[in-house]
Write a protein that holds these residues in place. Structure first.
Motif, PDB file in Angstrom:
ATOM      1  N   GLU A 173       0.827  -1.207   0.000  1.00 65.41           N
ATOM      2  CA  GLU A 173       0.000   0.000   0.000  1.00 65.41           C
ATOM      3  C   GLU A 173       0.861   1.257   0.000  1.00 65.41           C
ATOM      4  N   SER A 174       1.945   1.236   0.786  1.00 68.11           N
ATOM      5  CA  SER A 174       2.840   2.401   0.834  1.00 68.11           C
ATOM      6  C   SER A 174       3.581   2.575  -0.483  1.00 68.11           C
ATOM      7  N   MET A 175       3.994   1.465  -1.088  1.00 68.79           N
ATOM      8  CA  MET A 175       4.679   1.573  -2.373  1.00 68.79           C
ATOM      9  C   MET A 175       3.743   2.135  -3.435  1.00 68.79           C
ATOM     10  N   GLU A 176       2.489   1.734  -3.403  1.00 69.15           N
ATOM     11  CA  GLU A 176       1.523   2.267  -4.365  1.00 69.15           C
ATOM     12  C   GLU A 176       1.340   3.769  -4.177  1.00 69.15           C
ATOM     13  N   GLU A 177       1.392   4.238  -2.928  1.00 70.49           N
ATOM     14  CA  GLU A 177       1.317   5.680  -2.678  1.00 70.49           C
ATOM     15  C   GLU A 177       2.551   6.385  -3.233  1.00 70.49           C
ATOM     16  N   MET A 178       3.718   5.790  -3.058  1.00 69.09           N
ATOM     17  CA  MET A 178       4.949   6.370  -3.609  1.00 69.09           C
ATOM     18  C   MET A 178       4.883   6.425  -5.126  1.00 69.09           C
ATOM     19  N   ILE A 179       4.346   5.387  -5.713  1.00 67.01           N
ATOM     20  CA  ILE A 179       4.218   5.344  -7.173  1.00 67.01           C
ATOM     21  C   ILE A 179       3.298   6.436  -7.673  1.00 67.01           C
ATOM     22  N   GLU A 180       2.219   6.707  -6.955  1.00 67.67           N
ATOM     23  CA  GLU A 180       1.312   7.783  -7.369  1.00 67.67           C
ATOM     24  C   GLU A 180       2.010   9.137  -7.340  1.00 67.67           C
TER      25      GLU A 180
END
Length: 375
Positions: A173-180
């Protein structure tokens, strides 16, 4: 080009051979060729005899089908032609950064991390903005801080997952936020995933390439495969522009990787579950030994590593980490890596993924040193 001294590598070059207790090692207990063949179900004499007939040409310039397919199998929905073989992960990181980063770009790097990720772009003339990882946040990136660092000139965000030296692991979930955040400015995300692949519970460990169309993963046969002597790594990405640009540069500094390296790596990749089972057992046993030692030893503390092969351990002596580590190797034969090699003071990096006897004895030597210097 002016580039800073690579502190970790220079430290290891100078002191590793003096170690009686090498707790600076970051690879899971290295395999012999014979052990690899046995794990893979090969007859050692027959296999080694067959090598005598291998012609030492360049071989597969872009990597053999066995190697490319084996690496692609470490990811979700990655094709073999989206893998680029390199001379280790160190060659892969260098190739990605020097290909995609130019003077005037800005690039965001976490800290602490492997020094390539900030010193190489600095040497090119890029502006490097540091995203500090903090123990109070379990050494995980702060998403709001990341947002404050990016702008329209941000070309790349780079981080380790699992992190070296802390052993932290960024949840999906945190990586997906970083990707955004990266997607909002069209930036690449380079993820040094050299320690990725062996989770505590045996579950699949996500990659940036699984989640982001401009994600770039770097890996190697060194850490989790216990085959650092092969000097074989890779770049994996689904971004066609990056693939093209990196292939163009690769002609200048790689041409191809070693044919025997490719053969042994392909064999290991085809039998990865057997190697991972062996190595997971080593990691879990030794991580428990390290955790018990930290819990029982006065004057040390850490954020427990959840992945990878290293931990950042803080100590309570009023002594710079470099000086402490020099004294440890000279007085106790014990090799750690000073925290200062990662721009972190009051701490040392401990590698714990080799034989348990050496780990226990090395930690006992550190306990002795702490007690003697506290008196």
């Amino acid at each position: 080009m002016k580039i800073k001294t690579f502190k970790v590598e220079r430290w290891m070059n100078e002191f590793e051979e003096q170690a009686v207790y090498n707790l600076g090692e970051t690879c899971i207990d290295s395999l012999t060729v014979g052990e690899l063949l046995e794990l893979c179900g090969k007859d050692k004499d027959e296999y080694l005899k067959s090598l005598a007939d291998v012609r030492l040409t360049y071989g597969d310039i872009f990597g053999s089908p066995g190697f490319l397919g084996g690496v692609a199998g470490l990811y979700e929905n990655l094709q073999p032609n989206q893998v680029i073989p390199t001379h280790g992960a160190v060659g892969a990181n260098n190739m990605v950064i020097t290909t995609l980063i130019e003077a005037g770009d800005n690039m965001i790097s976490v800290m602490p991390t492997y020094q390539q990720h900030y010193s190489i772009p600095e040497s090119i003339g890029a502006e490097v903005r540091i995203l500090q990882l903090r123990p109070e946040n379990e050494f995980l990136p702060d998403i709001e801080e990341l947002k404050s660092l990016v702008d329209e000139n941000t070309r790349m965000i780079t981080f380790n997952n699992p992190d070296n030296p802390t052993g932290s692991w960024i949840p999906r979930e945190s990586m997906e936020e970083m990707i955004e955040v990266a997607r909002s400015v069209g930036a690449y995300v380079l993820c040094d995933e050299v320690y990725r692949g062996i989770s505590e519970d045996g579950s699949y460990m996500h990659s940036v390439v699984d989640l982001y169309e401009k994600g770039i993963s770097v890996g190697s046969m060194s850490k989790i495969f216990s085959l650092a002597g092969l000097r074989l790594g890779w770049i994996a990405t689904r971004d066609e522009e990056a693939l093209h640009m990196i292939h163009e540069r690769r002609d200048y500094d790689t041409i191809s990787c070693g044919r025997l390296d490719d053969m042994l790596a392909s064999l290991a990749l085809a039998n990865k579950e057997k190697i991972f089972e062996r190595n997971r057992n080593i990691l879990l046993k030794n991580r428990a030994i390290l955790d018990a030692w930290v819990t029982e030893t006065p004057g040390v503390h850490y954020v427990r590593p959840v992945a990878g092969t290293t931990a950042l351990v803080y100590y309570d002596l009023d002594m710079p980490s470099y000086d402490l580590c020099v004294r440890l190797i000279k007085e106790k034969g014990l090799l750690f890596t000073p925290g200062s090699a990662f721009e972190m003071e009051g701490a040392v990096r401990i590698g714990y993924a080799f034989d348990s006897k050496t780990l226990k004895e090395g930690l006992e030597k550190f306990s002795e040193f702490l007690e003697e210097n506290r008196a």
